[in-house]
Design a protein around this motif. Structure first.
Motif, PDB file in Angstrom:
ATOM      1  N   ARG A  97       3.794  15.054   9.913  1.00  0.00           N
ATOM      2  CA  ARG A  97       4.284  16.307   9.315  1.00  0.00           C
ATOM      3  C   ARG A  97       4.362  16.214   7.792  1.00  0.00           C
ATOM      4  O   ARG A  97       4.831  17.138   7.145  1.00  0.00           O
ATOM      5  CB  ARG A  97       5.648  16.645   9.897  1.00  0.00           C
ATOM      6  N   GLY A  98       3.929  15.078   7.216  1.00  0.00           N
ATOM      7  CA  GLY A  98       3.957  14.919   5.767  1.00  0.00           C
ATOM      8  C   GLY A  98       5.272  14.415   5.218  1.00  0.00           C
ATOM      9  O   GLY A  98       5.504  14.478   4.010  1.00  0.00           O
ATOM     10  N   LYS A  99       6.130  13.893   6.063  1.00  0.00           N
ATOM     11  CA  LYS A  99       7.419  13.338   5.628  1.00  0.00           C
ATOM     12  C   LYS A  99       7.276  11.831   5.431  1.00  0.00           C
ATOM     13  O   LYS A  99       6.627  11.150   6.228  1.00  0.00           O
ATOM     14  CB  LYS A  99       8.508  13.605   6.672  1.00  0.00           C
ATOM     15  N   PRO A 100       7.904  11.293   4.377  1.00  0.00           N
ATOM     16  CA  PRO A 100       7.813   9.844   4.161  1.00  0.00           C
ATOM     17  C   PRO A 100       8.541   9.062   5.246  1.00  0.00           C
ATOM     18  O   PRO A 100       9.628   9.453   5.666  1.00  0.00           O
ATOM     19  CB  PRO A 100       8.450   9.642   2.791  1.00  0.00           C
ATOM     20  N   VAL A 101       7.916   7.978   5.686  1.00  0.00           N
ATOM     21  CA  VAL A 101       8.493   7.103   6.701  1.00  0.00           C
ATOM     22  C   VAL A 101       9.019   5.828   6.042  1.00  0.00           C
ATOM     23  O   VAL A 101      10.161   5.436   6.240  1.00  0.00           O
ATOM     24  CB  VAL A 101       7.448   6.743   7.788  1.00  0.00           C
ATOM     25  N   VAL A 102       8.152   5.207   5.245  1.00  0.00           N
ATOM     26  CA  VAL A 102       8.516   3.928   4.626  1.00  0.00           C
ATOM     27  C   VAL A 102       7.617   3.702   3.419  1.00  0.00           C
ATOM     28  O   VAL A 102       6.496   4.208   3.365  1.00  0.00           O
ATOM     29  CB  VAL A 102       8.389   2.767   5.652  1.00  0.00           C
ATOM     30  N   MET A 103       8.121   2.946   2.447  1.00  0.00           N
ATOM     31  CA  MET A 103       7.268   2.497   1.348  1.00  0.00           C
ATOM     32  C   MET A 103       6.626   1.186   1.804  1.00  0.00           C
ATOM     33  O   MET A 103       7.318   0.272   2.256  1.00  0.00           O
ATOM     34  CB  MET A 103       8.077   2.289   0.071  1.00  0.00           C
ATOM     35  N   LEU A 104       5.316   1.119   1.701  1.00  0.00           N
ATOM     36  CA  LEU A 104       4.599  -0.078   2.128  1.00  0.00           C
ATOM     37  C   LEU A 104       4.741  -1.179   1.070  1.00  0.00           C
ATOM     38  O   LEU A 104       4.691  -0.890  -0.129  1.00  0.00           O
ATOM     39  CB  LEU A 104       3.131   0.249   2.394  1.00  0.00           C
ATOM     40  N   PRO A 105       4.901  -2.420   1.500  1.00  0.00           N
ATOM     41  CA  PRO A 105       5.190  -3.529   0.574  1.00  0.00           C
ATOM     42  C   PRO A 105       3.951  -4.066  -0.164  1.00  0.00           C
ATOM     43  O   PRO A 105       3.567  -5.225  -0.008  1.00  0.00           O
ATOM     44  CB  PRO A 105       5.810  -4.584   1.488  1.00  0.00           C
ATOM     45  N   ILE A 106       3.353  -3.227  -0.996  1.00  0.00           N
ATOM     46  CA  ILE A 106       2.177  -3.657  -1.752  1.00  0.00           C
ATOM     47  C   ILE A 106       2.526  -4.691  -2.814  1.00  0.00           C
ATOM     48  O   ILE A 106       1.637  -5.338  -3.352  1.00  0.00           O
ATOM     49  CB  ILE A 106       1.443  -2.458  -2.380  1.00  0.00           C
ATOM     50  N   ASP A 107       3.821  -4.863  -3.073  1.00  0.00           N
ATOM     51  CA  ASP A 107       4.255  -5.883  -4.031  1.00  0.00           C
ATOM     52  C   ASP A 107       4.296  -7.267  -3.390  1.00  0.00           C
ATOM     53  O   ASP A 107       4.502  -8.260  -4.074  1.00  0.00           O
ATOM     54  CB  ASP A 107       5.621  -5.533  -4.605  1.00  0.00           C
ATOM     55  N   LYS A 108       4.068  -7.332  -2.097  1.00  0.00           N
ATOM     56  CA  LYS A 108       4.060  -8.618  -1.385  1.00  0.00           C
ATOM     57  C   LYS A 108       2.611  -9.028  -1.156  1.00  0.00           C
ATOM     58  O   LYS A 108       1.956  -9.491  -2.057  1.00  0.00           O
ATOM     59  CB  LYS A 108       4.862  -8.512  -0.104  1.00  0.00           C
ATOM     60  N   ASP A 109       2.121  -8.846   0.056  1.00  0.00           N
ATOM     61  CA  ASP A 109       0.726  -9.183   0.346  1.00  0.00           C
ATOM     62  C   ASP A 109       0.214  -8.302   1.479  1.00  0.00           C
ATOM     63  O   ASP A 109       0.960  -7.518   2.057  1.00  0.00           O
ATOM     64  CB  ASP A 109       0.556 -10.669   0.674  1.00  0.00           C
ATOM     65  N   TYR A 110      -1.065  -8.441   1.769  1.00  0.00           N
ATOM     66  CA  TYR A 110      -1.676  -7.580   2.775  1.00  0.00           C
ATOM     67  C   TYR A 110      -1.082  -7.786   4.157  1.00  0.00           C
ATOM     68  O   TYR A 110      -1.013  -6.848   4.966  1.00  0.00           O
ATOM     69  CB  TYR A 110      -3.201  -7.756   2.793  1.00  0.00           C
ATOM     70  N   LYS A 111      -0.624  -9.003   4.451  1.00  0.00           N
ATOM     71  CA  LYS A 111      -0.024  -9.264   5.764  1.00  0.00           C
ATOM     72  C   LYS A 111       1.266  -8.466   5.939  1.00  0.00           C
ATOM     73  O   LYS A 111       1.554  -7.965   7.025  1.00  0.00           O
ATOM     74  CB  LYS A 111       0.242 -10.752   5.937  1.00  0.00           C
ATOM     75  N   ALA A 112       2.036  -8.339   4.868  1.00  0.00           N
ATOM     76  CA  ALA A 112       3.267  -7.542   4.921  1.00  0.00           C
ATOM     77  C   ALA A 112       2.946  -6.069   5.121  1.00  0.00           C
ATOM     78  O   ALA A 112       3.642  -5.366   5.870  1.00  0.00           O
ATOM     79  CB  ALA A 112       4.084  -7.748   3.642  1.00  0.00           C
ATOM     80  N   VAL A 113       1.886  -5.587   4.485  1.00  0.00           N
ATOM     81  CA  VAL A 113       1.457  -4.200   4.674  1.00  0.00           C
ATOM     82  C   VAL A 113       1.038  -3.988   6.128  1.00  0.00           C
ATOM     83  O   VAL A 113       1.465  -3.026   6.772  1.00  0.00           O
ATOM     84  CB  VAL A 113       0.311  -3.830   3.706  1.00  0.00           C
ATOM     85  N   ALA A 114       0.225  -4.882   6.663  1.00  0.00           N
ATOM     86  CA  ALA A 114      -0.224  -4.761   8.057  1.00  0.00           C
ATOM     87  C   ALA A 114       0.970  -4.780   9.011  1.00  0.00           C
ATOM     88  O   ALA A 114       1.013  -3.994   9.966  1.00  0.00           O
ATOM     89  CB  ALA A 114      -1.210  -5.884   8.390  1.00  0.00           C
ATOM     90  N   ALA A 115       1.944  -5.646   8.757  1.00  0.00           N
ATOM     91  CA  ALA A 115       3.128  -5.740   9.609  1.00  0.00           C
ATOM     92  C   ALA A 115       3.922  -4.434   9.594  1.00  0.00           C
ATOM     93  O   ALA A 115       4.421  -3.981  10.646  1.00  0.00           O
ATOM     94  CB  ALA A 115       4.008  -6.910   9.183  1.00  0.00           C
ATOM     95  N   GLU A 116       4.050  -3.800   8.451  1.00  0.00           N
ATOM     96  CA  GLU A 116       4.765  -2.520   8.380  1.00  0.00           C
ATOM     97  C   GLU A 116       4.008  -1.434   9.126  1.00  0.00           C
ATOM     98  O   GLU A 116       4.616  -0.614   9.805  1.00  0.00           O
ATOM     99  CB  GLU A 116       4.980  -2.097   6.922  1.00  0.00           C
ATOM    100  N   LEU A 117       2.696  -1.444   9.025  1.00  0.00           N
ATOM    101  CA  LEU A 117       1.904  -0.464   9.767  1.00  0.00           C
ATOM    102  C   LEU A 117       2.072  -0.658  11.274  1.00  0.00           C
ATOM    103  O   LEU A 117       2.250   0.311  12.012  1.00  0.00           O
ATOM    104  CB  LEU A 117       0.436  -0.529   9.353  1.00  0.00           C
ATOM    105  N   VAL A 118       2.060  -1.900  11.724  1.00  0.00           N
ATOM    106  CA  VAL A 118       2.272  -2.191  13.140  1.00  0.00           C
ATOM    107  C   VAL A 118       3.652  -1.688  13.579  1.00  0.00           C
ATOM    108  O   VAL A 118       3.800  -1.118  14.659  1.00  0.00           O
ATOM    109  CB  VAL A 118       2.122  -3.702  13.425  1.00  0.00           C
ATOM    110  N   LYS A 119       4.624  -1.881  12.719  1.00  0.00           N
ATOM    111  CA  LYS A 119       5.993  -1.482  13.027  1.00  0.00           C
ATOM    112  C   LYS A 119       6.163   0.026  13.156  1.00  0.00           C
ATOM    113  O   LYS A 119       6.898   0.512  14.012  1.00  0.00           O
ATOM    114  CB  LYS A 119       6.928  -2.024  11.943  1.00  0.00           C
TER     115      LYS A 119
END
Length: 122
Positions: A97-119
């Motif tokens: 619906r265009g509402k924010p869910v979470v800020m992705l951790p691009i300040d960490k690494d790609y594995k953290a981004v993938a983990a948030e997407l899985v979550k």
């Protein structure tokens, strides 16, 4: 670097969850419409992934998007090679619906981004 981390994380998520990944549209919005024409932004986005959609627009449209997403940007000082842009580092995961869910951790690494997407992507 942030877009590289974001898209590498998305790529990892896509490998493990291809059907869910089809429901996610990665988007990059320029903060510098003066230089970033639609063609330039398209080339930039394509360099990271064919799935990444690059968006540009008028200075007014970019300012409105920046405000809506609480993003900061400012043109730096002019140098011999041109200028750099100072900007915040934010990557949002939005719901359908265009509402924010979470800020992705691009300040960490790609594995953290993938983990948030899985979550969060269901």
């Amino acid at each position: 670097m942030d877009v590289q981390i974001l898209m590498k994380g998305f790529g990892e998520f896509e490998k493990v969850n291809p059907e869910l990944a089809k429901q996610v549209q990665p988007i990059f919005i320029t903060i510098d419409p003066e230089r970033d024409t639609p063609e330039v932004v398209g080339e930039f986005a394509a360099a990271f992934s064919p799935r990444l959609l690059g968006l540009s627009g008028s200075p007014e449209a970019i300012a409105a998007a920046s405000k809506a997403f609480a993003a900061y940007s400012a043109k730096g000082t002019e140098g011999a090679g041109g200028y750099l842009m100072d900007h915040s580092r934010i990557a949002y995961l939005m719901d359908r619906r265009g509402k924010p869910v979470v800020m992705l951790p691009i300040d960490k690494d790609y594995k953290a981004v993938a983990a948030e997407l899985v979550k969060w992507v269901r």
